[in-house]
Design an enzyme around this catalytic site. Structure first.
Site, PDB file in Angstrom:
ATOM      1  N   ARG A 118       0.813  -1.225   0.000  1.00  0.00           N
ATOM      2  CA  ARG A 118       0.000   0.000   0.000  1.00  0.00           C
ATOM      3  C   ARG A 118       0.848   1.276   0.000  1.00  0.00           C
ATOM      4  O   ARG A 118       0.389   2.317  -0.413  1.00  0.00           O
ATOM      5  CB  ARG A 118      -0.963  -0.002   1.197  1.00  0.00           C
ATOM      6  CG  ARG A 118      -2.197  -0.841   0.903  1.00  0.00           C
ATOM      7  CD  ARG A 118      -3.123  -0.895   2.090  1.00  0.00           C
ATOM      8  NE  ARG A 118      -2.561  -1.695   3.162  1.00  0.00           N
ATOM      9  CZ  ARG A 118      -3.168  -1.891   4.336  1.00  0.00           C
ATOM     10  NH1 ARG A 118      -4.331  -1.353   4.567  1.00  0.00           N
ATOM     11  NH2 ARG A 118      -2.608  -2.640   5.260  1.00  0.00           N
ATOM     12  N   HIS A 141      -1.746  -4.489  -4.232  1.00  0.00           N
ATOM     13  CA  HIS A 141      -2.332  -3.158  -4.130  1.00  0.00           C
ATOM     14  C   HIS A 141      -1.375  -2.127  -4.729  1.00  0.00           C
ATOM     15  O   HIS A 141      -0.499  -1.600  -4.042  1.00  0.00           O
ATOM     16  CB  HIS A 141      -2.600  -2.849  -2.653  1.00  0.00           C
ATOM     17  CG  HIS A 141      -3.313  -1.553  -2.457  1.00  0.00           C
ATOM     18  ND1 HIS A 141      -4.685  -1.475  -2.349  1.00  0.00           N
ATOM     19  CD2 HIS A 141      -2.867  -0.289  -2.375  1.00  0.00           C
ATOM     20  CE1 HIS A 141      -5.028  -0.214  -2.195  1.00  0.00           C
ATOM     21  NE2 HIS A 141      -3.945   0.523  -2.211  1.00  0.00           N
ATOM     22  N   LYS A 180     -14.202   7.379  -0.666  1.00  0.00           N
ATOM     23  CA  LYS A 180     -13.702   7.375   0.707  1.00  0.00           C
ATOM     24  C   LYS A 180     -12.540   8.357   0.812  1.00  0.00           C
ATOM     25  O   LYS A 180     -11.743   8.481  -0.109  1.00  0.00           O
ATOM     26  CB  LYS A 180     -13.216   5.968   1.061  1.00  0.00           C
ATOM     27  CG  LYS A 180     -12.551   5.838   2.406  1.00  0.00           C
ATOM     28  CD  LYS A 180     -11.941   4.445   2.572  1.00  0.00           C
ATOM     29  CE  LYS A 180     -10.616   4.318   1.874  1.00  0.00           C
ATOM     30  NZ  LYS A 180     -10.001   3.003   1.957  1.00  0.00           N
ATOM     31  N   SER A 213      -8.256  -4.402   6.492  1.00  0.00           N
ATOM     32  CA  SER A 213      -7.273  -4.298   7.581  1.00  0.00           C
ATOM     33  C   SER A 213      -8.012  -3.970   8.885  1.00  0.00           C
ATOM     34  O   SER A 213      -8.349  -4.866   9.648  1.00  0.00           O
ATOM     35  CB  SER A 213      -6.241  -3.235   7.204  1.00  0.00           C
ATOM     36  OG  SER A 213      -5.312  -3.101   8.234  1.00  0.00           O
TER      37      SER A 213
HETATM   38  C1  R5P Z   1      -7.125   0.760   0.413  1.00  0.00           C
HETATM   39  O1  R5P Z   1      -7.269   1.563  -0.471  1.00  0.00           O
HETATM   40  C2  R5P Z   1      -7.524  -0.675   0.313  1.00  0.00           C
HETATM   41  O2  R5P Z   1      -8.021  -1.001  -0.941  1.00  0.00           O
HETATM   42  C3  R5P Z   1      -8.516  -1.032   1.381  1.00  0.00           C
HETATM   43  O3  R5P Z   1      -9.728  -0.364   1.138  1.00  0.00           O
HETATM   44  C4  R5P Z   1      -7.988  -0.647   2.722  1.00  0.00           C
HETATM   45  O4  R5P Z   1      -6.698  -1.160   2.890  1.00  0.00           O
HETATM   46  C5  R5P Z   1      -8.882  -1.146   3.816  1.00  0.00           C
HETATM   47  O5  R5P Z   1      -8.371  -0.696   5.025  1.00  0.00           O
HETATM   48  P1  R5P Z   1      -9.229  -0.717   6.327  1.00  0.00           P
HETATM   49  O6  R5P Z   1      -9.793  -2.103   6.464  1.00  0.00           O
HETATM   50  O7  R5P Z   1      -8.241  -0.391   7.426  1.00  0.00           O
HETATM   51  O8  R5P Z   1     -10.296   0.318   6.210  1.00  0.00           O
END
Ligand code: R5P
Length: 300
Positions: free
Chosen positions: A95, A129, A196, A227
């Site tokens: 990421r 990612h 988001k 996560s």
């Molecule tokens: C980020 O852009 C990824 O695609 C996931 O949406 C992100 O890693 C999810 O993170 P969390 O579960 O902490 O919201």
């Protein structure tokens, strides 16, 4: 050709699909936190597939990375392996594919280079990612890099549920690509995404939900990684608010930090589906077949 890795169901299945032997690794951790992954057999002169997965929920990404580096270097320097191919289903630090704020490291690239320096000739990973990179291969300077599509594995499982006219929803703008791919595998053109924003300093997220006509629909909220579960939970809650009759939370990588699973359930998810790119007892879908196919295609 041999597989070197923990003697678990994932690796046993991979070995059987590739028709090769599995040489087990003992994963040892000393009381001070140091790691000592021990290869429990001979690999001399063989091409080796090192296949190791991180544990979901345990926040052990750094342990995992060190285990990979120690194992590759050991295979190269002391075990006399020929080619070394690493199966890293969840690529750590992916990421951080950009320097988001001045002074931060470009971690994904540094991790790729560490693997190369440890003697890895190629890396097979799943749904990496890399939204701000053209390809997984860009991270490496000499090693071969293969990015296997985990949405295919999710679709294979979701098809067994015989879902009625599903709508695939990405929880944020970036995830529109996952929603699109999953929708295509499921044979529908019904997909869209929310928006988001994440505060880069605190990690706090805010979801802006576009009003969609989800009344009475089966909605699959699809993402690559879960996560903290915050992104997924917000989207699941919004889908329910918009009238979805069944909401499935589907994701490739069950990183699942403490509390994530309950957060998604609490938001109203009726079904939670992840793959086995990390060691997680709740995985329903498996990426082993897709990985085996691409290993067969690429390896000598
Ligand atoms: C980020 O852009 C990824 O695609 C996931 O949406 C992100 O890693 C999810 O993170 P969390 O579960 O902490 O919201």
């Amino acid at each position: 050709m041999l597989i070197v890795g923990p003697d678990d169901e994932f690796n046993r299945k991979l070995a059987s699909l590739l028709k090769v032997d599995l040489v087990p690794i003992e994963r040892r951790k000393f009381p001070d936190g140091e790691l000592c992954p021990r290869i429990m057999g001979e690999v001399s002169g063989e091409d080796v597939i090192v296949s190791m997965r991180m544990k979901a929920g345990a926040a052990d990404v750094n342990d995992y990375l060190v285990e990979l580096l120690l194992t590759a270097r050991n295979l190269r320097e002391h075990m006399n392996a020929n080619g070394i191919w690493a199966v890293i289903p969840y690529f750590p630090y992916a990421r951080q594919d950009e320097i988001f704020r001045k002074g931060e490291p470009l971690s994904s690239k540094y991790v790729a280079e560490l693997l190369e320096e440890s003697g890895v000739d190629g890396v097979f990973s799943v749904t990496v990612h890399l939204h701000r990179r053209k390809s997984f291969g860009e991270l490496f300077s000499k090693a071969r890099a293969v990015n296997v599509d985990g949405m295919k594995s999710l679709a294979r499982y979701l098809k067994t549920l015989n879902l009625e006219n599903p709508f695939v929803l990405g929880p944020d703008t970036e995830s529109i690509v996952w929603a699109r791919d999953l929708a295509r595998y499921l044979g529908t053109e019904d997909y869209d995404s929310f928006k988001k924003e994440r505060d880069l300093a605190t990690g706090e997220i805010k979801t802006t939900a576009k009003e969609l006509d989800l009344k009475g629909r089966v909605v699959i909220v699809a993402d690559d990684i879960v996560s903290t579960g915050g992104t997924m939970a917000n989207a699941v809650r919004e889908a329910k608010r918009m009238g979805a009759k069944l909401v499935i939370s589907a994701f490739v990588h069950p990183v699942l930090a403490r509390g994530a699973f309950d957060r998604i359930l609490g938001a109203g998810a009726d079904v939670i589906v992840g793959t086995d790119t990390l060691e997680w007892a709740g995985s329903k879908a498996t990426v082993v077949e897709e990985l085996a196919e691409s290993l067969k295609e690429v390896l000598p």
